[in-house]
Motif scaffolding. Structure first.
Motif: not given
Length: 222
Positions: A136-153
């Motif tokens: 379409g001419d216009n677009l609107a979107a949103a997201s929510a994401e939970l990120r959980i590392p399992l290893t040390s940085p």
């Protein structure tokens, strides 16, 4: 639309970064478009500003990444002003986990040709649906994401899992966003961040019960 789209593009862009977290850009480009049996020349002139406080772009935490832009789009049969906003925030939670939220808005003041419509669906803005699920001419979107590392940085690479929910819609120029119905996709995935390569795999389910897999690959050059 299941119609072939061929483009030949030439353009130029200038950027300036007066601070590490601030960047300005101006540019223009011209497309020679062949869309099915239609041909057109599309020109774009515009600018944008980006605020980016991320220290680690591969896994940002307690940071913002905001881009606002405006373009003047010209066709053989008319003109349109298009505004874009891409707002991303990253909030550190328990341990090394991060809540990442995003909002995207693309709006235009005049109807656009079909070949310039914004596409909804896919990994770009609405997981659980095919790219181009709607347009379409216009677009609107949103997201929510939970990120959980399992290893040390501190390890050679960072591995983790995530859960997310996406919402999105497209609508015509002049219509109100509040009158639109949003599609939704929900799911989870895993990611791996190495020194120069990032990999991700998302599995998402749409409101109509379909399941889609989305694979991402990124390479960082320094």
């Amino acid at each position: 639309y299941e119609i072939g789209d061929r483009r030949i593009t030439a353009g130029a862009r200038i950027e300036s970064a007066p601070a590490r977290w601030l960047r300005f850009g101006v540019g223009g480009k011209r497309d020679q478009v062949q869309f099915g049996g239609a041909e057109d020349r599309v020109t774009r002139l515009g600018g944008d500003v980006t605020v980016d406080t991320r220290v680690d772009p591969a896994f940002p935490r307690n940071a913002l990444h905001v881009t606002l832009g405006v373009e003047r789009v010209g066709f053989e049969v008319g003109r349109a002003n298009q505004k874009t906003a891409d707002l991303r925030g990253y909030l550190g939670l328990f341990g090394q986990s991060v809540l990442a939220v995003r909002g995207v808005s693309i709006t235009t003041d005049q109807p656009l040709p079909l070949y310039e419509h914004s596409l909804l669906g896919g990994a770009a803005n609405l997981r659980g649906y095919d790219a181009g699920h709607r347009a379409g001419d216009n677009l609107a979107a949103a997201s929510a994401e939970l990120r959980i590392p399992l290893t040390s940085p501190l390890n050679f690479g960072r591995f983790g899992v995530k859960a997310f929910a996406d919402w999105g819609t497209v609508y015509g120029a002049g219509d109100k966003l509040g009158d639109q119905m949003f599609d939704r996709g929900m799911g989870g995935g895993a990611y791996v961040h190495l020194t120069v390569v990032s990999l991700s795999l998302d599995v998402a389910r749409s409101l109509n019960g379909n399941t889609r897999f989305h694979f991402g690959l990124g390479v960082t050059f320094k």
